[in-house]
Enzyme design. Structure first.
Site, PDB file in Angstrom:
ATOM      1  N   HIS A 180       0.992  -1.146   0.029  1.00 11.26           N
ATOM      2  CA  HIS A 180      -0.170   0.087  -0.001  1.00 11.26           C
ATOM      3  C   HIS A 180       0.701   1.313  -0.050  1.00 11.26           C
ATOM      4  O   HIS A 180       2.086   1.039   0.476  1.00 11.26           O
ATOM      5  CB  HIS A 180      -1.019   0.150   1.031  1.00 11.26           C
ATOM      6  CG  HIS A 180      -0.246  -0.144   2.505  1.00 11.26           C
ATOM      7  ND1 HIS A 180      -0.124  -1.486   3.004  1.00 11.26           N
ATOM      8  CD2 HIS A 180       0.131   0.615   3.613  1.00 11.26           C
ATOM      9  CE1 HIS A 180       0.745  -1.261   4.094  1.00 11.26           C
ATOM     10  NE2 HIS A 180       0.998  -0.296   4.503  1.00 11.26           N
TER      11      HIS A 180
ATOM     12  N   HIS B   8       0.957   5.217   1.226  1.00 11.40           N
ATOM     13  CA  HIS B   8       0.537   6.465   2.156  1.00 11.40           C
ATOM     14  C   HIS B   8       0.693   7.923   1.273  1.00 11.40           C
ATOM     15  O   HIS B   8       1.667   8.021   0.629  1.00 11.40           O
ATOM     16  CB  HIS B   8       1.379   6.316   3.487  1.00 11.40           C
ATOM     17  CG  HIS B   8       1.130   5.282   4.120  1.00 11.40           C
ATOM     18  ND1 HIS B   8       0.538   5.194   5.217  1.00 11.40           N
ATOM     19  CD2 HIS B   8       2.299   3.930   4.194  1.00 11.40           C
ATOM     20  CE1 HIS B   8       0.823   4.020   5.724  1.00 11.40           C
ATOM     21  NE2 HIS B   8       1.721   3.180   5.167  1.00 11.40           N
TER      22      HIS B   8
HETATM   23  P1  5GP Z   1       2.069   0.189   7.354  1.00 13.44           P
HETATM   24  O1  5GP Z   1       2.430   0.678   8.624  1.00 13.44           O
HETATM   25  O2  5GP Z   1       1.884  -1.198   6.880  1.00 13.44           O
HETATM   26  O3  5GP Z   1       2.839   0.796   6.213  1.00 13.44           O
HETATM   27  O4  5GP Z   1       0.635   0.947   7.066  1.00 13.44           O
HETATM   28  C1  5GP Z   1      -0.566   0.309   7.622  1.00 13.44           C
HETATM   29  C2  5GP Z   1      -1.446   1.506   7.731  1.00 13.44           C
HETATM   30  O5  5GP Z   1      -2.767   0.731   7.444  1.00 13.44           O
HETATM   31  C3  5GP Z   1      -1.438   2.155   9.146  1.00 13.44           C
HETATM   32  O6  5GP Z   1      -1.239   3.444   9.159  1.00 13.44           O
HETATM   33  C4  5GP Z   1      -2.888   1.693   9.822  1.00 13.44           C
HETATM   34  O7  5GP Z   1      -3.225   2.723  10.730  1.00 13.44           O
HETATM   35  C5  5GP Z   1      -3.535   1.447   8.363  1.00 13.44           C
HETATM   36  N1  5GP Z   1      -4.581   0.400   8.840  1.00 13.44           N
HETATM   37  C6  5GP Z   1      -4.698  -0.665   9.393  1.00 13.44           C
HETATM   38  N2  5GP Z   1      -5.826  -1.423   9.693  1.00 13.44           N
HETATM   39  C7  5GP Z   1      -6.802  -0.547   8.855  1.00 13.44           C
HETATM   40  C8  5GP Z   1      -8.010  -0.787   8.621  1.00 13.44           C
HETATM   41  O8  5GP Z   1      -8.674  -1.808   8.845  1.00 13.44           O
HETATM   42  N3  5GP Z   1      -8.724   0.476   8.111  1.00 13.44           N
HETATM   43  C9  5GP Z   1      -8.050   1.474   7.662  1.00 13.44           C
HETATM   44  N4  5GP Z   1      -8.592   2.212   7.219  1.00 13.44           N
HETATM   45  N5  5GP Z   1      -6.795   1.433   7.983  1.00 13.44           N
HETATM   46  C10 5GP Z   1      -5.862   0.686   8.356  1.00 13.44           C
END
Ligand code: 5GP
Ligand code: ZN
Length: 136
Positions: free
Chosen positions: A99, A101
């Protein structure tokens, strides 16, 4: 991937605050935002991270990046946006579905994204660049 939350969100099996969707991606508001409007672009096909991705898929999902960034900036009136993507727990990845950001930024805000600047010894950067280039 049956047990992947981002597969379910991207494909609409779990409702989300969606700001953009096309045949390749869904962009939603992050549930725990670094700043209001923090969004994540989730591909509709499962890839764990960038090492699990192919160029064509990345090209397709990336097409919407400028449009999404501009829409966020227009609505929020932010001064800048960080676009970033974490790969591996060591890099801060917590959800193992690739994903991207989008983090709205304001002059003098308190969002923490950064690193202390390091340095190279004489010739070290050129040598390392050559080694990495040989693996591209
Ligand atoms: P990572 O740390 O893997 O780059 O980012 C994962 C992101 O996904 C985090 O910022 C977290 O807040 C978001 N996230 C995790 N689970 C969910 C969810 O169920 N719904 C939404 N909208 N965001 C999520
Ligand atoms: Zn997935």
């Amino acid at each position: 991937m049956d047990d992947c939350i981002f597969c379910k969100i991207a494909n609409g099996d779990i409702p989300s605050a969606t700001i953009y969707e096309d045949r390749n991606v869904r962009v939603i508001l992050d549930i725990a935002p670094a700043a209001k409007g923090h969004a994540i672009m989730i591909p509709k096909t499962h890839m764990a991270d960038i090492f699990d991705a192919d160029a064509e898929t990345i090209s397709k999902i990336s097409a919407a990046i400028p449009m999404v960034a501009s829409a966020i900036k227009k609505e929020l009136g932010c001064d800048g946006i960080n676009i970033l993507q974490n790969n591996g727990a060591a890099a801060g990845q917590t959800v193992n579905h690739l994903h991207i950001h989008f983090i709205p930024r304001y002059n003098n805000d308190n969002v923490k994204i950064g690193w202390e600047q390091g340095s190279y010894a004489d010739g070290e950067a050129a040598e390392l660049a050559k080694k990495i280039a040989s693996r591209v």
